[in-house]
Design a protein around this motif. Structure first.
Motif, PDB file in Angstrom:
ATOM      1  N   TYR A 166       0.982  -1.065  -0.116  1.00 42.60           N
ATOM      2  CA  TYR A 166      -0.125   0.019  -0.054  1.00 42.60           C
ATOM      3  C   TYR A 166       0.778   1.255   0.221  1.00 42.60           C
ATOM      4  O   TYR A 166       2.073   1.424   0.382  1.00 42.60           O
ATOM      5  CB  TYR A 166      -0.875   0.035   1.121  1.00 42.60           C
ATOM      6  CG  TYR A 166      -0.290  -0.083   2.504  1.00 42.60           C
ATOM      7  CD1 TYR A 166       0.298   0.876   3.297  1.00 42.60           C
ATOM      8  CD2 TYR A 166      -0.012  -1.516   2.885  1.00 42.60           C
ATOM      9  CE1 TYR A 166       0.905   0.347   4.689  1.00 42.60           C
ATOM     10  CE2 TYR A 166       0.563  -1.906   4.065  1.00 42.60           C
ATOM     11  CZ  TYR A 166       0.903  -0.752   5.069  1.00 42.60           C
ATOM     12  OH  TYR A 166       1.645  -0.962   5.965  1.00 42.60           O
ATOM     13  N   ARG A 167       0.407   2.413  -0.636  1.00 45.23           N
ATOM     14  CA  ARG A 167       0.814   3.610  -0.576  1.00 45.23           C
ATOM     15  C   ARG A 167       1.208   4.212   0.942  1.00 45.23           C
ATOM     16  O   ARG A 167       0.089   3.984   1.696  1.00 45.23           O
ATOM     17  CB  ARG A 167       0.176   4.535  -1.332  1.00 45.23           C
ATOM     18  CG  ARG A 167       0.068   4.574  -2.985  1.00 45.23           C
ATOM     19  CD  ARG A 167      -0.785   5.631  -3.514  1.00 45.23           C
ATOM     20  NE  ARG A 167      -0.089   6.784  -3.068  1.00 45.23           N
ATOM     21  CZ  ARG A 167      -0.608   7.950  -3.739  1.00 45.23           C
ATOM     22  NH1 ARG A 167      -1.646   7.796  -4.638  1.00 45.23           N
ATOM     23  NH2 ARG A 167       0.005   9.105  -3.519  1.00 45.23           N
ATOM     24  N   ALA A 168       2.378   4.626   1.265  1.00 41.52           N
ATOM     25  CA  ALA A 168       2.468   5.042   2.671  1.00 41.52           C
ATOM     26  C   ALA A 168       2.936   6.558   2.757  1.00 41.52           C
ATOM     27  O   ALA A 168       3.236   7.278   3.580  1.00 41.52           O
ATOM     28  CB  ALA A 168       3.709   4.324   3.221  1.00 41.52           C
ATOM     29  N   ASP A 169       2.504   7.069   1.356  1.00 41.98           N
ATOM     30  CA  ASP A 169       2.728   8.645   1.355  1.00 41.98           C
ATOM     31  C   ASP A 169       1.418   9.369   1.684  1.00 41.98           C
ATOM     32  O   ASP A 169       1.105  10.410   1.484  1.00 41.98           O
ATOM     33  CB  ASP A 169       3.252   9.089  -0.100  1.00 41.98           C
ATOM     34  CG  ASP A 169       2.443   8.474  -1.175  1.00 41.98           C
ATOM     35  OD1 ASP A 169       1.645   7.909  -0.967  1.00 41.98           O
ATOM     36  OD2 ASP A 169       2.888   8.753  -2.306  1.00 41.98           O
ATOM     37  N   VAL A 170       0.580   8.553   2.104  1.00 45.49           N
ATOM     38  CA  VAL A 170      -0.842   9.070   3.154  1.00 45.49           C
ATOM     39  C   VAL A 170      -1.006   8.537   4.472  1.00 45.49           C
ATOM     40  O   VAL A 170       0.082   7.725   4.653  1.00 45.49           O
ATOM     41  CB  VAL A 170      -2.005   8.188   2.083  1.00 45.49           C
ATOM     42  CG1 VAL A 170      -1.859   9.100   0.800  1.00 45.49           C
ATOM     43  CG2 VAL A 170      -1.986   7.084   2.040  1.00 45.49           C
ATOM     44  N   ALA A 171      -1.636   9.191   5.131  1.00 47.83           N
ATOM     45  CA  ALA A 171      -1.689   8.830   6.674  1.00 47.83           C
ATOM     46  C   ALA A 171      -2.299   7.175   6.576  1.00 47.83           C
ATOM     47  O   ALA A 171      -3.113   6.829   5.775  1.00 47.83           O
ATOM     48  CB  ALA A 171      -2.860   9.474   7.486  1.00 47.83           C
ATOM     49  N   HIS A 172      -1.751   6.234   7.507  1.00 50.75           N
ATOM     50  CA  HIS A 172      -2.072   4.965   7.422  1.00 50.75           C
ATOM     51  C   HIS A 172      -1.745   4.386   8.766  1.00 50.75           C
ATOM     52  O   HIS A 172      -1.077   5.108   9.574  1.00 50.75           O
ATOM     53  CB  HIS A 172      -1.149   4.085   6.578  1.00 50.75           C
ATOM     54  CG  HIS A 172       0.270   4.424   6.533  1.00 50.75           C
ATOM     55  ND1 HIS A 172       1.057   5.567   6.076  1.00 50.75           N
ATOM     56  CD2 HIS A 172       1.185   3.574   6.868  1.00 50.75           C
ATOM     57  CE1 HIS A 172       2.158   5.526   6.359  1.00 50.75           C
ATOM     58  NE2 HIS A 172       2.502   4.212   7.001  1.00 50.75           N
ATOM     59  N   GLU A 173      -2.496   3.123   8.856  1.00 48.62           N
ATOM     60  CA  GLU A 173      -2.392   2.660  10.240  1.00 48.62           C
ATOM     61  C   GLU A 173      -2.336   0.989  10.231  1.00 48.62           C
ATOM     62  O   GLU A 173      -3.222   0.734   9.040  1.00 48.62           O
ATOM     63  CB  GLU A 173      -3.558   3.053  11.393  1.00 48.62           C
ATOM     64  CG  GLU A 173      -4.654   2.986  10.798  1.00 48.62           C
ATOM     65  CD  GLU A 173      -5.840   3.524  11.875  1.00 48.62           C
ATOM     66  OE1 GLU A 173      -5.367   4.763  12.175  1.00 48.62           O
ATOM     67  OE2 GLU A 173      -6.739   3.135  12.122  1.00 48.62           O
ATOM     68  N   ILE A 174      -1.931   0.490  11.089  1.00 45.30           N
ATOM     69  CA  ILE A 174      -1.912  -1.072  11.139  1.00 45.30           C
ATOM     70  C   ILE A 174      -2.487  -1.198  12.246  1.00 45.30           C
ATOM     71  O   ILE A 174      -2.087  -0.929  13.494  1.00 45.30           O
ATOM     72  CB  ILE A 174      -0.470  -1.415  10.965  1.00 45.30           C
ATOM     73  CG1 ILE A 174       0.190  -1.374   9.998  1.00 45.30           C
ATOM     74  CG2 ILE A 174      -0.639  -3.237  11.016  1.00 45.30           C
ATOM     75  CD1 ILE A 174       1.686  -1.795   9.705  1.00 45.30           C
ATOM     76  N   ARG A 175      -3.626  -2.131  12.559  1.00 40.93           N
ATOM     77  CA  ARG A 175      -4.401  -2.266  13.587  1.00 40.93           C
ATOM     78  C   ARG A 175      -4.346  -3.821  14.070  1.00 40.93           C
ATOM     79  O   ARG A 175      -4.039  -4.561  13.249  1.00 40.93           O
ATOM     80  CB  ARG A 175      -5.960  -2.050  13.705  1.00 40.93           C
ATOM     81  CG  ARG A 175      -6.190  -0.775  13.376  1.00 40.93           C
ATOM     82  CD  ARG A 175      -7.687  -0.793  13.260  1.00 40.93           C
ATOM     83  NE  ARG A 175      -8.149   0.768  13.208  1.00 40.93           N
ATOM     84  CZ  ARG A 175      -8.512   1.406  14.239  1.00 40.93           C
ATOM     85  NH1 ARG A 175      -8.520   0.884  15.353  1.00 40.93           N
ATOM     86  NH2 ARG A 175      -8.843   2.696  14.038  1.00 40.93           N
ATOM     87  N   ASN A 176      -4.114  -4.059  15.369  1.00 40.84           N
ATOM     88  CA  ASN A 176      -4.430  -5.467  15.641  1.00 40.84           C
ATOM     89  C   ASN A 176      -5.823  -5.729  16.297  1.00 40.84           C
ATOM     90  O   ASN A 176      -6.012  -5.165  17.382  1.00 40.84           O
ATOM     91  CB  ASN A 176      -3.227  -5.874  16.691  1.00 40.84           C
ATOM     92  CG  ASN A 176      -3.300  -7.404  17.430  1.00 40.84           C
ATOM     93  OD1 ASN A 176      -4.237  -8.030  16.821  1.00 40.84           O
ATOM     94  ND2 ASN A 176      -2.556  -7.473  18.312  1.00 40.84           N
ATOM     95  N   THR A 177      -6.528  -6.240  15.565  1.00 43.76           N
ATOM     96  CA  THR A 177      -7.783  -6.777  16.048  1.00 43.76           C
ATOM     97  C   THR A 177      -8.104  -8.070  16.805  1.00 43.76           C
ATOM     98  O   THR A 177      -9.280  -8.169  17.201  1.00 43.76           O
ATOM     99  CB  THR A 177      -8.861  -6.674  14.823  1.00 43.76           C
ATOM    100  OG1 THR A 177      -8.409  -7.856  13.959  1.00 43.76           O
ATOM    101  CG2 THR A 177      -8.691  -5.434  13.903  1.00 43.76           C
ATOM    102  N   GLY A 178      -6.879  -8.551  17.033  1.00 47.72           N
ATOM    103  CA  GLY A 178      -7.064 -10.005  17.745  1.00 47.72           C
ATOM    104  C   GLY A 178      -6.836  -9.986  19.152  1.00 47.72           C
ATOM    105  O   GLY A 178      -6.776  -8.755  19.751  1.00 47.72           O
TER     106      GLY A 178
END
Length: 194
Positions: A166-178
């Motif tokens: 994915y593009r990382a030149d925009v705001a982004h996040e990685i969530r742990n839903t587990g």
């Protein structure tokens, strides 16, 4: 005073080597695991760093420890046939609240080109990132269940073994839903300038 007994001037050497590699204080802090404020004090010769701190800095900069103590680093460390970075010397970035941890696995000389990290995110937590430089992409490979990547372009759940790019030149996040700590390998590809 006899100059033989004076401590070596380490701060200016660290600063010169950092600037030679076009690294900011923040970037060297991330690569070495030494705080930005401590780095700043070392460079201004206002702090007396421990052996462990100096070792981390020489590893991050790719210079010989003996040359640092001698007050100059005319050459970069010559690579051995196998360059081992022990777990204790692998730089880490941790969130203040313990929500996530990044272990920096890539060598310092590739900073700003390609970087890779081991990612750990606590259950129910997230790693949020502001936009990186234009043209930057991230590749996240899940080592466990529960990861969700979100950007302004959409969201994607990952199963173990899957990779999201994915593009990382925009705001982004990685969530742990587990319910358990989530682990992944993240590779960051920066746009290469011609």
């Amino acid at each position: 005073m006899d100059s033989v007994n004076e401590a070596p001037k380490i701060g200016p050497v660290i600063q010169a080597e950092r600037k030679k590699r076009h690294l900011t204080l923040d970037r060297l802090a991330a690569l070495s695991g030494v705080s930005r404020s401590m780095l700043s004090q070392i460079e201004r010769s206002e702090a007396n760093p421990t052996f462990a701190v100096l070792w981390s800095l020489t590893q991050a900069l790719g210079i010989d420890f003996s040359q640092l103590l001698a007050g100059g680093t005319s050459q970069q460390r010559k690579p051995d046939s196998i360059d081992l970075v022990t777990l204790a010397l692998t730089p880490e970035i941790r969130s203040p609240d313990g929500a996530w941890r990044l272990r920096i696995l890539s060598p310092p000389m590739l900073a700003g080109q390609v970087e890779w990290y081991e990612v750990e995110i606590a259950p129910g937590c997230m790693l949020q990132s502001a936009p990186h430089a234009p043209g930057t992409f991230e590749h996240l490979t899940a080592y466990s269940e529960g990861l969700l990547v979100e950007t302004e372009h959409g969201s994607q759940k990952l199963a173990t073994g899957e990779t999201a790019r994915y593009r990382a030149d925009v705001a982004h996040e990685i969530r742990n839903t587990g319910r358990q700590t989530a682990r992944a390998l993240m590779v960051v590809l920066h746009e290469l300038k011609a």
